[in-house]
Design an enzyme around this catalytic site. Structure first.
Site, short mmCIF file in Angstrom:
data_model
loop_
_atom_site.label_atom_id
_atom_site.label_comp_id
_atom_site.label_asym_id
_atom_site.label_seq_id
_atom_site.Cartn_x
_atom_site.Cartn_y
_atom_site.Cartn_z
N ILE A 56 0.85 -1.19 0.00
CA ILE A 56 0.00 0.00 0.00
C ILE A 56 0.88 1.24 0.00
O ILE A 56 1.71 1.41 0.90
CB ILE A 56 -0.91 0.05 1.25
CG1 ILE A 56 -1.72 -1.25 1.39
CG2 ILE A 56 -1.84 1.27 1.20
CD1 ILE A 56 -2.48 -1.35 2.71
N ASP A 110 9.69 8.37 -1.23
CA ASP A 110 8.80 9.30 -1.92
C ASP A 110 8.54 8.74 -3.31
O ASP A 110 9.50 8.48 -4.06
CB ASP A 110 9.47 10.68 -2.01
CG ASP A 110 8.54 11.77 -2.53
OD1 ASP A 110 7.61 11.46 -3.31
OD2 ASP A 110 8.75 12.95 -2.17
N ASN A 125 -2.28 4.07 -3.77
CA ASN A 125 -3.11 5.02 -3.02
C ASN A 125 -2.47 6.39 -2.90
O ASN A 125 -3.18 7.39 -2.74
CB ASN A 125 -3.39 4.45 -1.63
CG ASN A 125 -4.03 5.46 -0.71
OD1 ASN A 125 -5.18 5.85 -0.89
ND2 ASN A 125 -3.27 5.91 0.29
N TYR A 181 -5.17 19.20 -11.14
CA TYR A 181 -5.50 18.06 -10.30
C TYR A 181 -6.45 17.12 -11.04
O TYR A 181 -6.24 15.90 -11.07
CB TYR A 181 -6.13 18.50 -8.98
CG TYR A 181 -6.60 17.32 -8.15
CD1 TYR A 181 -5.68 16.43 -7.59
CD2 TYR A 181 -7.96 17.07 -7.96
CE1 TYR A 181 -6.10 15.33 -6.86
CE2 TYR A 181 -8.38 15.97 -7.24
CZ TYR A 181 -7.45 15.10 -6.69
OH TYR A 181 -7.87 14.00 -5.96
N LYS A 194 -5.91 13.13 -12.28
CA LYS A 194 -6.80 12.01 -11.96
C LYS A 194 -7.47 11.45 -13.20
O LYS A 194 -7.81 10.25 -13.24
CB LYS A 194 -7.82 12.45 -10.91
CG LYS A 194 -7.21 12.63 -9.52
CD LYS A 194 -6.57 11.33 -9.02
CE LYS A 194 -6.10 11.41 -7.59
NZ LYS A 194 -5.53 10.12 -7.11
N VAL A 240 -13.93 12.68 0.71
CA VAL A 240 -13.53 11.82 1.83
C VAL A 240 -12.80 12.70 2.83
O VAL A 240 -11.88 13.44 2.46
CB VAL A 240 -12.60 10.68 1.38
CG1 VAL A 240 -12.32 9.74 2.56
CG2 VAL A 240 -13.17 9.92 0.21
#
Length: 253
Positions: free
Chosen positions: A9, A60, A87, A153, A157, A186
């Site tokens: 993850i 990173d 993620n 942004y 995505k 979220v």
């Protein structure tokens, strides 16, 4: 055949990544937790290691050499990765495109797009060799539509959405499952990072309605990766009930 699946993850030190690590530990998955904040990763490892095997990697995702070198350094017990959860991601700034910061643009493209590609590239050879594996890419509602001041942004995505589809097509011949989970609002550190530590402005993003919580997304991730292998959940868009789109949110007066 090993009994327990190993999951890597990225962005595991907080938010969706941390919640996913906590839930998967409860179900006995072997965990490789990656992030930049070593102290948080160590704390999470100490929290979870009574439930399952946990290894942490501090790097990173923007640093290509660090990604490959660190993943190659995994001890044998953790080296065979069954599931990758991409993620790690951030938003930086919320500005009209003519007023945007070049540094913000670089950060978003480097983390959200190139970082995802670097980590995937480091892990894919072993999945291809085994003819099995599962990749979950955490996208966003911003990858399905565009909103004012979201420009770069949203572009990053949208790229994740395209990469997810491209991965699924290109890896089909190797029996590798690929899917994306695209959340709306979220409540995480997301807005605090976007607004560069302006906590008052960040808190207002989540006021007046019930946003999704990291645990909500963790449950969807767990459901997705535990389906029978002939089932691939390719793409999920999940919003809080109060949210209809990026710009329409029903808030209490």
């Amino acid at each position: 055949m090993k009994e327990k699946k190993t999951v890597l993850i990225t962005g595991a030190s907080s938010g969706i990544g941390k919640a996913t690590a906590e839930l998967l530990a409860e179900h006995g998955f072997v965990l490789i937790l990656c992030g930049r904040r070593q102290e948080k990763l160590i704390g999470l490892q100490e929290q979870l290691e009574s439930k399952t095997e946990v290894h942490i990697l501090t790097f990173d995702v923007r640093d290509k050499d660090a990604v490959f070198n660190t993943i190659e350094s995994l001890p044998d017990a953790f080296s065979s990765i069954d599931i990758l959860i991409n993620n790690a991601g951030n938003a930086h700034g919320l500005d009209f495109i003519d007023q945007g910061s070049l540094d913000d643009w670089d950060a978003m493209l480097d983390i959200n797009v190139k970082g995802l590609l670097y980590v995937s590239k480091a892990i894919l050879p072993q999945m291809v060799a085994r003819k099995s594996g599962h990749i979950i890419n955490i996208g966003s509602l911003a990858g399905k539509e565009v909103y004012p001041k979201g420009n770069v942004y949203c572009a990053s995505k949208h790229a994740v959405d395209a990469i997810n589809q491209g991965m699924r097509i290109d890896l089909n011949a190797h029996g590798i499952r690929v899917g994306a989970i695209n959340p709306g609002l979220v409540e995480t550190e997301f807005s605090d990072v976007r607004f560069k530590g302006d906590s008052d402005r960040a808190e207002k993003v989540y006021q007046g309605y019930q946003p999704l919580m990291p645990e909500d997304i963790a449950e969807i991730i767990h459901f997705t990766i535990t389906r029978p292998y002939h089932v691939n959940i390719a793409d999920i868009l999940v919003l809080p009930t109060a949210q209809a789109s990026s710009t329409i949110v029903k808030k209490a007066l």
